[in-house]
Write an enzyme that holds these catalytic residues in place. Structure first.
Site, PDB file in Angstrom:
ATOM      1  N   SER A 137      13.768 -18.891 -36.376  1.00 46.19           N
ATOM      2  CA  SER A 137      14.077 -17.496 -36.738  1.00 46.19           C
ATOM      3  C   SER A 137      15.468 -17.393 -37.343  1.00 46.19           C
ATOM      4  CB  SER A 137      14.028 -16.623 -35.484  1.00 46.19           C
ATOM      5  OG  SER A 137      14.471 -15.313 -35.773  1.00 46.19           O
ATOM      6  N   TYR A 150      17.281 -15.040 -27.040  1.00 46.50           N
ATOM      7  CA  TYR A 150      16.237 -15.496 -27.970  1.00 46.50           C
ATOM      8  C   TYR A 150      16.871 -16.287 -29.122  1.00 46.50           C
ATOM      9  CZ  TYR A 150      12.708 -14.822 -31.728  1.00 46.50           C
ATOM     10  OH  TYR A 150      11.817 -14.988 -32.771  1.00 46.50           O
TER      11      TYR A 150
HETATM   12  N1  LIG Z   1       7.993 -10.970 -35.780  1.00 48.67           N
HETATM   13  C1  LIG Z   1       9.214 -11.305 -36.190  1.00 48.67           C
HETATM   14  O1  LIG Z   1       9.998 -10.451 -36.657  1.00 48.67           O
HETATM   15  C2  LIG Z   1       9.673 -12.734 -36.116  1.00 48.67           C
HETATM   16  C3  LIG Z   1      10.882 -13.080 -36.751  1.00 48.67           C
HETATM   17  C4  LIG Z   1      11.329 -14.398 -36.696  1.00 48.67           C
HETATM   18  C5  LIG Z   1      10.572 -15.351 -36.020  1.00 48.67           C
HETATM   19  N2  LIG Z   1       9.405 -14.981 -35.404  1.00 48.67           N
HETATM   20  C6  LIG Z   1       8.659 -16.028 -34.715  1.00 48.67           C
HETATM   21  O2  LIG Z   1       7.372 -16.105 -35.297  1.00 48.67           O
HETATM   22  C7  LIG Z   1       6.466 -16.684 -34.348  1.00 48.67           C
HETATM   23  C8  LIG Z   1       5.202 -15.849 -34.297  1.00 48.67           C
HETATM   24  O3  LIG Z   1       5.490 -14.591 -33.711  1.00 48.67           O
HETATM   25  P1  LIG Z   1       4.822 -13.224 -34.186  1.00 48.67           P
HETATM   26  O4  LIG Z   1       5.864 -12.429 -34.829  1.00 48.67           O
HETATM   27  O5  LIG Z   1       3.552 -13.528 -34.937  1.00 48.67           O
HETATM   28  O6  LIG Z   1       4.545 -12.493 -32.809  1.00 48.67           O
HETATM   29  P2  LIG Z   1       3.242 -12.307 -31.896  1.00 48.67           P
HETATM   30  O7  LIG Z   1       2.100 -11.837 -32.714  1.00 48.67           O
HETATM   31  O8  LIG Z   1       3.700 -11.480 -30.769  1.00 48.67           O
HETATM   32  O9  LIG Z   1       2.916 -13.785 -31.433  1.00 48.67           O
HETATM   33  C9  LIG Z   1       3.582 -14.457 -30.412  1.00 48.67           C
HETATM   34  C10 LIG Z   1       2.562 -15.400 -29.831  1.00 48.67           C
HETATM   35  O10 LIG Z   1       3.245 -16.302 -28.967  1.00 48.67           O
HETATM   36  C11 LIG Z   1       2.290 -16.691 -28.006  1.00 48.67           C
HETATM   37  N3  LIG Z   1       2.909 -17.100 -26.761  1.00 48.67           N
HETATM   38  C12 LIG Z   1       3.814 -16.418 -26.013  1.00 48.67           C
HETATM   39  N4  LIG Z   1       4.111 -17.122 -24.925  1.00 48.67           N
HETATM   40  C13 LIG Z   1       3.377 -18.254 -24.969  1.00 48.67           C
HETATM   41  C14 LIG Z   1       3.256 -19.378 -24.142  1.00 48.67           C
HETATM   42  N5  LIG Z   1       3.926 -19.488 -22.980  1.00 48.67           N
HETATM   43  N6  LIG Z   1       2.420 -20.365 -24.527  1.00 48.67           N
HETATM   44  C15 LIG Z   1       1.710 -20.271 -25.651  1.00 48.67           C
HETATM   45  N7  LIG Z   1       1.774 -19.235 -26.492  1.00 48.67           N
HETATM   46  C16 LIG Z   1       2.607 -18.237 -26.151  1.00 48.67           C
HETATM   47  C17 LIG Z   1       1.387 -15.488 -27.735  1.00 48.67           C
HETATM   48  O11 LIG Z   1       0.108 -16.046 -27.485  1.00 48.67           O
HETATM   49  P3  LIG Z   1      -1.040 -15.375 -26.590  1.00 48.67           P
HETATM   50  O12 LIG Z   1      -1.527 -14.222 -27.399  1.00 48.67           O
HETATM   51  O13 LIG Z   1      -2.058 -16.424 -26.418  1.00 48.67           O
HETATM   52  O14 LIG Z   1      -0.388 -14.950 -25.315  1.00 48.67           O
HETATM   53  C18 LIG Z   1       1.477 -14.685 -29.027  1.00 48.67           C
HETATM   54  O15 LIG Z   1       0.278 -14.714 -29.723  1.00 48.67           O
HETATM   55  C19 LIG Z   1       7.228 -16.755 -33.025  1.00 48.67           C
HETATM   56  O16 LIG Z   1       7.737 -18.057 -32.848  1.00 48.67           O
HETATM   57  C20 LIG Z   1       8.385 -15.786 -33.250  1.00 48.67           C
HETATM   58  O17 LIG Z   1       9.477 -16.099 -32.425  1.00 48.67           O
HETATM   59  C21 LIG Z   1       8.938 -13.699 -35.447  1.00 48.67           C
END
Ligand SMILES: NC(=O)c1ccc[n+]([C@@H]2O[C@H](COP(=O)([O-])OP(=O)(O)OC[C@H]3O[C@@H](n4cnc5c(N)ncnc54)[C@H](OP(=O)(O)O)[C@@H]3O)[C@@H](O)[C@H]2O)c1
Length: 246
Positions: A137, A150
């Site tokens: 990120s 984070y």
């Molecule tokens: N959204 C943003 O603005 C943003 C910005 C920068 C980076 N990111 C990164 O992008 C990636 C994807 O996130 P997203 O934005 O698509 O959010 P999201 O839809 O909330 O997805 C996060 C996922 O992480 C999984 N997760 C959480 N804890 C877990 C664990 N202990 N073991 C396995 N899986 C786990 C969840 O899976 P389950 O559904 O199976 O629980 C969830 O589907 C993440 O690494 C996040 O940090 C996001």
């Protein structure tokens, strides 16, 4: 191509999986919520006619990672690419006072990735080709008051990936660090973010697939975040501490 996606229920991972399935790729999807992963895997099977697998994977259940990866290899035969997409933003306010929340943030975003990579890396090294991509990120580029637990875990992940890239380069394995800015997903749904800087998961997914296919080292997505973070990193600490950045 055969791709393993960890944290496959994430909105960004799903958008990536749609693109890869559209290209006819075989996908192994794993996340904590198995029912949702299986539902999505069968959606891809029906829509694109590709082979998909669904499995349970918990980033914090370190002991399960070895048997999990052996099962993936047994079912897929081989793996060309891995995308680590799981992540947990957590509650910064709570994490300052409650170590269990701070630990959860660090474990999911950093230790969970390191743990599964201890099984993936030797396989890729021996194979002498392949791509390991992980979603870090922009939050990992500089500590900010609103999300520094984070951010510190993502920063650690970025440094780990940088060293891994250095190690694996000569062995023919590519390591891709993905740094999204603000993306409209369940993770950020509760935040009041500047709308003009928030991207759709599909937009970010296109950059991720391109970076994986080209074996890029590090991508900011959308690309203008490279410039934003360049400016943010250049602000001297005495000024930065007075700002209230998200
Ligand atoms: N959204 C943003 O603005 C943003 C910005 C920068 C980076 N990111 C990164 O992008 C990636 C994807 O996130 P997203 O934005 O698509 O959010 P999201 O839809 O909330 O997805 C996060 C996922 O992480 C999984 N997760 C959480 N804890 C877990 C664990 N202990 N073991 C396995 N899986 C786990 C969840 O899976 P389950 O559904 O199976 O629980 C969830 O589907 C993440 O690494 C996040 O940090 C996001």
């Amino acid at each position: 191509m055969k791709t393993l996606i960890l944290g496959a229920n994430s909105a960004i991972a799903k958008a990536v999986a749609e693109i890869l399935a559209g290209k006819g790729e075989e996908l192994y999807l794993a996340s904590r919520n198995y029912e949702e992963t299986e539902r999505f895997a069968s959606h891809l099977r029906v829509k694109y006619g590709v082979k998909t697998y669904a499995d349970r994977f918990d980033a914090m259940d370190y002991d399960s990672h070895g048997p999990f990866f052996r099962k993936v290899l047994k079912e897929m035969g081989e793996i060309d690419r891995v995308l680590i997409a799981f992540g947990y933003l957590g509650d910064q306010e709570r994490a300052v006072r409650d170590f269990s929340e701070a630990r959860r943030i660090i474990e999911i975003n950093y230790l969970g990735a390191v743990s599964i990579l201890t099984h993936i890396v030797p396989y890729m090294e021996e194979r002498g080709k392949g791509t390991i991509a992980a979603i870090s990120s922009v939050a990992g580029d500089r500590g900010r008051g609103s999300n520094f637990t984070y951010g510190s875990a993502k920063g650690a992940l970025s440094i780990y990936l940088s060293g891994l890239r250095n190690r694996l380069y000569r062995k023919g394995v590519r390591v891709v660090t993905i740094k999204p800015g603000f993306v409209a997903t369940p993770m950020t749904a509760h935040l009041d973010l500047p709308k003009r800087l928030v991207s759709k998961p599909e937009r970010v997914a296109r950059d991720i697939v391109m970076a994986i296919e080209k074996g890029k080292d590090e991508v900011y997505t959308p690309g203008y975040w490279r410039f934003i973070m360049w400016v943010i990193k250049a602000i001297p600490e005495p000024i930065f501490k007075r700002l209230n950045l998200r």
